[in-house]
Write an enzyme that holds these catalytic residues in place. Structure first.
Site, short mmCIF file in Angstrom:
data_model
loop_
_atom_site.label_atom_id
_atom_site.label_comp_id
_atom_site.label_asym_id
_atom_site.label_seq_id
_atom_site.Cartn_x
_atom_site.Cartn_y
_atom_site.Cartn_z
CG HIS A 51 -3.46 -3.88 2.95
ND1 HIS A 51 -2.55 -3.42 3.87
CD2 HIS A 51 -4.05 -2.78 2.41
CE1 HIS A 51 -2.59 -2.10 3.91
NE2 HIS A 51 -3.49 -1.68 3.04
CD GLU B 210 -1.23 -6.68 5.03
OE1 GLU B 210 -1.50 -5.55 5.46
OE2 GLU B 210 -0.79 -6.90 3.88
CB CYS C 75 -0.96 -0.03 1.19
SG CYS C 75 -2.34 1.11 1.04
#
Length: 508
Positions: free
Chosen positions: A476, A478, A349
């Site tokens: 993102h 993750e 990001c």
């Protein structure tokens, strides 16, 4: 939610911005939750006020009881039947976590709603597990039961009686402590579970299984006809594998909120999943981005020296997301160091935008190139405010949730790590993006934009082909990493840091 006070904001597929606890549930259970799985005081009060404005209460006096408590019960009951594990049919059981501490003013309407719910569904359909701390005081090491006794007494005064106690402690609870808790809390000894400190969190399900926690819950809810023995073979192997790992990989995490590691909880978990898949233990070097800046060398030279020593001693560099201009110069320096010294780099990001700003300044020579977020008057806005965004309202105006990213180059590292897929669905949370007017110039400088949205103008993934591993993503990754199923880009970062990337790509 302030990342300094509350940790990260976890983003769901449907764009819900929720507490990091929901991220823990998604990771541990490998399920996909929605914004409706997150009930907050604000949501409840807003729904009640909207109904009152529409006249749904027909002129009645709107009160906490019954209107707020009814709204909580109705929300729970409507969500409870919707499965989140991908299976068809109504769910068999609904897990409700009531956060906070018994007696807190914030949780009182929720406790009352659960009291009413337990009465309406019946004792055989309601299982209450109370989590409490059993501290050890003094050099003698005596385990104190008073905090648990008082919290259970408070809970019972509010109309709820625990069926099981989950006792947190640093060491295993002694049998006489369990007997004392049972006597004063009216809970059978067999239903007192001890969740003591373990080498890694993956041992917790095994710890509960060994104490027959599942048996106690099955008995309480009368699930004998449908319950099967827990199959934790792969989970046991994963926990034991981690215990036997001896090699470590040092990862530099250059961020803004390093004072509270929970601010990057999903990133840390994704690194753990990727490291275990590569047979390494993660060793995260937390580096405050502002400590890398020239100003820090003048004001806090010791912190400056330690930050650069940690950065240079790491095998890879990760710049996670964030908002605001604090620490940005330090992140740019970290991205430049990674690029010039061929250190594996992953920008998430803000981290992707940082790499674009750095290359615009260092290679293209665009003096003053910046993001409109940090400098609205920049002569070269290489990162701009999204056209559809709102400049007057901050809440829920970002580009949120799962969005499709199309891979533009099948030969790029990102495509190979995602096993040749033409597109990926990852979660987003941003209101700034790479300015499409500068894409041509940036590509002439060697940067390659290998992923975009369906329009082809919103850049999502950037790579530096001349670098062993230099990847930036607007999304993102993750948030969708799981134990045993690591995120592809985090896996690529660790593979590159440990010299295993090229053999891995050759096998794909």
């Amino acid at each position: 939610m302030s990342p300094f006070e509350h940790g990260e904001v976890f983003v769901l597929d449907d764009g819900g911005e929720v507490d990091l606890d929901l991220g823990n549930y998604e990771r541990f259970l490998d399920v996909t939750l929605t914004r409706d799985n997150n009930i907050t005081t604000g949501k409840i009060y807003q729904s009640v006020l909207e109904k009152e404005r529409k006249g749904d209460y027909l002129g009645k006096t709107v009160q906490v009881v019954p209107h707020i408590t009814d709204a909580i019960k109705n929300w729970i009951e409507s969500v409870a039947t919707i499965p989140v594990d991908g299976k068809d049919g109504a769910a068999d059981v609904c897990v409700i976590e009531l956060g906070g501490t018994v007696g807190d003013i914030e949780s009182m309407p929720f406790i009352e709603a659960l009291r009413q719910l337990s009465f309406s569904v019946g004792k055989e359909n309601f299982c209450l597990i109370h989590v409490s701390l059993v501290p050890v005081l003094g050099v003698v090491g005596e385990q104190k039961t008073k905090p648990t006794q008082h919290s259970v007494r408070e809970l019972r005064a509010l109309g709820l009686t625990p069926d099981l106690l989950a006792c947190r402690s640093s060491q295993p609870i002694q049998e006489n402590t369990k007997v004392k808790l049972s006597q004063f809390c009216h809970v059978p000894v067999a239903n007192i579970l001890n969740i003591h400190d373990v080498p890694n969190i993956w041992h917790i399900p095994l710890l509960l299984r060994n104490q027959n926690a599942h048996e106690a819950i099955i008995k309480q809810l009368n699930f004998y006809s449908m319950a099967t023995s827990p199959d934790l073979k792969s989970w046991t192997e994963m926990a034991e594998t981690y215990e036997n790992l001896n090699s470590t990989v040092k990862i530099a995490m250059v961020g803004k909120y390093t004072g509270l590691t929970d601010s990057y909880l999903s990133v840390v978990k994704a690194l753990l999943h990727a490291c275990v898949a590569c047979s390494f233990r993660p060793s995260v070097e937390w580096i405050a981005a502002s400590d890398l800046e020239d100003e820090s060398a003048r004001v806090t030279p010791e912190a400056y020296e330690m930050a650069w020593k940690a950065l240079k001693g790491s095998s890879c560099i990760l710049v996670p997301g964030g908002f605001g201009d604090r620490g940005v110069p330090g992140m740019i320096l970290a991205a430049k160091y990674a690029r010039e010294n061929k250190i594996p780099y992953l920008g998430i990001c803000l981290g992707m935008q940082i790499s674009v700003i750095e290359i615009s300044r260092s290679i293209l020579g665009l003096e003053g190139a910046n993001s409109e977020e940090f400098d609205p008057q920049t002569p070269h806005p290489v990162v701009m405010f999204m056209p559809e965004g709102s400049r007057t309202h901050m809440g829920s105006t970002m580009r949120l949730g799962s969005r499709r990213t199309f891979i533009r180059s099948p030969d790029c590292i990102t495509s190979k790590l995602y096993k040749g897929s033409a597109y990926v669905d990852e979660r987003h949370r941003h209101r700034y993006e790479v300015n499409p007017d500068y894409v041509g110039k940036l590509e002439s400088a060697g940067l390659e934009f290998v992923g975009s949205d369906e329009s082809g103008t919103r850049m999502e993934v950037v790579e530096l082909p001349s670098h062993p591993y230099y990847v930036g993503v607007q999304f993102h990754p993750e948030f969708k990493s799981r134990p045993g199923k690591p995120s592809a880009l985090f896996l690529g970062l660790i593979l590159a840091a440990t010299g295993q990337l090229q053999p891995h790509l050759n096998r794909i």
